[in-house]
Write an enzyme that holds these catalytic residues in place. Sequence first.
Site: not given
Length: 282
Positions: A50, A94, A117
């Site tokens: 990422k 994460q 997200d």
Amino acid sequence: MTATIIDGLSYANKIINNIKYEVNKLKVKPKLVVILVGNDNASQIYVKNKQKRCLEVGIESEVLHFDEKIKQDKLLDIIKQLNEDIRVNAILVQMPLPSHINSNLIIETISPLKDVDGFHPYNVGKLALNMTPYSVACTPCGILKLLNAYNIEIKGKHVVIIGRSNIVGRPLALLLLNNDATVTVCHSKTENLKQITQTADILISAIGKAHLINSTFIKENAVIIDVGINRDKNNKLTGDVDFNDVFEKCNFITPVPKGVGPMTIAMLLQNTLDLYKTQNNI
Ligand code: NAD
């Protein structure tokens, strides 16, 4: 007849190039902060990837890496500080987190405006109500973009999604419902799975089991979207769908790799840029 292979990698690269072009024009660059807890190998690889992709498009990224024993309160405080920090546009925690940390509480603590997200209940709630959320989960967003890119009709079509996770199946069902599909969600407790999938115009598999779906599960000329990322017995990366077996029966199919996966990362960059724009009234 053979299927058209949906080239997720090429389309993701196209989107990424557009993002790069847009970011290049911005004086102050968007910034994503990734919180990583512990030393899970896969998570470290995902986070590195990422970061690399952010760098490529000019999005600033910072990884805050904490020991797996970090206290929940400390993590909550850090997120609250990031929420207040005007230089931070997007926050990603994460997953998975160590078991002593309540993941739902962590997600709820991220500001919905910085929820890259699209997992915050505010954003999921808006999606459920067919209102406009600040962000939508990356994988579902990527799948919708791919269907649109290949002019695959969604309106009125029967979409069967296998998998009901909060990151794929559930938000995807809402997103496709909002796009006028007739949606059926199947899961591990579904009875007569095959009978249901055989009625799908669009079959989307997000299970996590290599080659579970073969040609007996699908209708002639169906569209097959394979979200699964698995290793087969030769340790080769593979989806949930037995690609070779379904290839001649379906109309469109995403490969694994180079299908849905690259779109997920492209949508992460897109969400970061979109949150930046919302925060700056652009
Ligand atoms: P998950 O484990 O949270 O959910 C799996 C779902 O599959 C569950 O809802 C479960 O009920 C269902 N399921 C399991 N066995 C089943 C069976 N035999 N029949 C019917 N349903 C069954 O997983 P997830 O996080 O949603 O991910 C699913 C897969 O997608 C994994 O392989 C993951 O690696 C992959 N994934 C890929 C991307 C991408 O960008 N390509 C993104 C996220 C997840």
